[in-house]
Design an enzyme around this catalytic site. Structure first.
Site, PDB file in Angstrom:
ATOM      1  CG  HIS A 190       2.418   1.920 -40.443  1.00 18.85           C
ATOM      2  ND1 HIS A 190       2.909   0.811 -39.782  1.00 18.85           N
ATOM      3  CD2 HIS A 190       3.462   2.400 -41.166  1.00 18.85           C
ATOM      4  CE1 HIS A 190       4.176   0.622 -40.092  1.00 18.85           C
ATOM      5  NE2 HIS A 190       4.544   1.582 -40.926  1.00 18.85           N
TER       6      HIS A 190
ATOM      7  CG  ASP B 231       8.545   0.391 -40.018  1.00 23.02           C
ATOM      8  OD1 ASP B 231       7.569   1.137 -40.229  1.00 23.02           O
ATOM      9  OD2 ASP B 231       8.955  -0.447 -40.836  1.00 23.02           O
TER      10      ASP B 231
ATOM     11  CD  GLU C 278       3.373   0.777 -44.098  1.00 23.01           C
ATOM     12  OE1 GLU C 278       4.106   1.332 -44.947  1.00 23.01           O
ATOM     13  OE2 GLU C 278       3.796  -0.121 -43.335  1.00 23.01           O
ATOM     14  CD  GLU C 279       5.575  -2.648 -41.801  1.00 25.20           C
ATOM     15  OE1 GLU C 279       5.989  -3.073 -42.908  1.00 25.20           O
ATOM     16  OE2 GLU C 279       6.204  -1.817 -41.121  1.00 25.20           O
TER      17      GLU C 279
ATOM     18  CG  HIS D  62      11.310  -4.347 -41.595  1.00 28.11           C
ATOM     19  ND1 HIS D  62      10.686  -4.889 -42.692  1.00 28.11           N
ATOM     20  CD2 HIS D  62      10.579  -3.238 -41.263  1.00 28.11           C
ATOM     21  CE1 HIS D  62       9.630  -4.147 -43.009  1.00 28.11           C
ATOM     22  NE2 HIS D  62       9.558  -3.142 -42.152  1.00 28.11           N
TER      23      HIS D  62
END
Length: 348
Positions: A60, A172, A202-203, A313
């Site tokens: 992603h 990420d 995606e998140e 994150h």
């Protein structure tokens, strides 16, 4: 390994629904070697390889971030989160706000008293995402003119090498986009029909992968994503999930899927045969694009290859160069050999 490409991917801004800058990089890197298409949601697919089973790779492009939800009369911006930032990690950060006149630097601060004025009770009160605002140095009139609601707000952080580590924002999942690009360049004599997808959103619920998977209807799905490397002080060893420097992470399960045992076995076998450092991964929570694809079309054999990452994150997401290379090597080896996999759905 092209670390400058990884740096470029990491430093680019792209929150869910606004991933165009990353899509441009992916298009530039893969257009010389594949047939590219972009779907209605914005995911870009590179089709290449032979006429064997259809293998979808998903990594992603989006990063967790924010959009502007309100502009007050003093020019301060209130934000709406897209993805799971821990409020403890948001204090005193620099951000980029994408205005109609171009990107502007801003400071992200909580709307609370400074330490000098806090009572004991106030000092112990946890922060919430709704406490934060952005200061771009604009007057109220200026901000309302050039910052429309929905404007992207992304964390601002340069990538840095630290010995064998590489740290920055949005590893990420930009490091997985990097792994996908490099593995496609490395793989030779691929007989499977590869559909490599740089996915969107995606998140906020694996949305782009589900849409792309619905259109592709792959026989096999391989997602690429980071996973937790909790090998740091303060966390027990049995909660580390993976360790930095111990190799590619072969996922067994996470909160979104139980990986297909045949694919898990193939990745483990290839790693052992080719001497590629690897470790097994069980992630108790969280999910990847594979979880959004496996339920489609009556079920698709799905799996995730993970890159261990510390401080997930946050703006200091950190990977080990050897783990990244191990993932590139292992994915390339799989693409070269997966054309005769017995578990391929065989949709043709």
């Amino acid at each position: 390994m092209n670390l400058e490409l990884l740096r470029e991917l990491s430093e680019a801004a792209g929150v869910p629904g606004q991933e165009s800058a990353i899509r441009d990089i992916v298009t530039r890197e893969l257009s010389p070697m594949a047939e590219l298409s972009t779907d209605a949601m914005g995911s870009v697919t590179a089709r290449m390889g032979g006429s064997g089973p259809k293998v979808m790779i998903a990594a992603h492009m989006d990063e967790i971030g924010f959009v502007v939800r309100y502009v007050d009369d003093k020019g301060f911006l209130k934000i709406h989160p897209l993805g799971g930032f821990d409020p403890r990690m948001m204090c005193a950060q620099r951000v980029t706000v994408f205005t109609t006149e171009g990107p502007r630097v801003g400071t992200m601060m909580p709307g609370v008293k400074p330490k000098h004025m806090l009572s004991a009770d106030e000092a112990n009160k946890p922060l919430a995402t709704t406490d934060f605002f952005i200061d771009c140095g604009l007057t109220g009139e200026e901000a309302k003119r050039i910052v429309p609601l929905g404007s992207m707000v992304a964390m601002r952080r340069e990538c840095q090498e630290m010995g064998s580590l590489f740290t920055g924002k949005a590893m990420d999942d930009r490091v997985a986009v990097f792994v996908m690009i490099e593995a496609l360049k490395k793989a030779k004599n691929v007989q499977a029909e590869i559909h490599a997808v740089a996915t969107v959103q995606e998140e906020i619920g694996l949305r782009g992968a589900a849409a792309a998977g619905s259109g592709i209807a792959p026989d096999i799905c391989i997602a690429l994503d980071i996973t937790l490397a909790n090998d740091i002080p303060g966390i027990p060893d049995d909660m580390s999930v993976t360790k930095l420097g111990a190799g590619a992470a072969i996922k067994v399960l996470d909160g979104s899927l139980i990986c297909h045992p045949g694919i898990v076995a193939d990745f483990k076998r290839l790693a052992e045969e080719k001497g590629i450092a690897h470790q097994m991964e069980l992630l108790p929570m969280g999910g990847t694009d594979a979880g959004g694809v496996q339920r489609l079309h009556g079920g698709i054999p799905s799996f995730t290859l993970s890159i261990p990452c510390r401080y997930v994150h946050t703006v200091n997401e950190t990977v080990h160069k050897d783990d990244v290379q191990a993932c590139i090597d292992l994915l390339a080896a799989y693409l070269e050999s997966c054309h005769d996999a017995a578990y391929a759905k065989k949709s043709k």
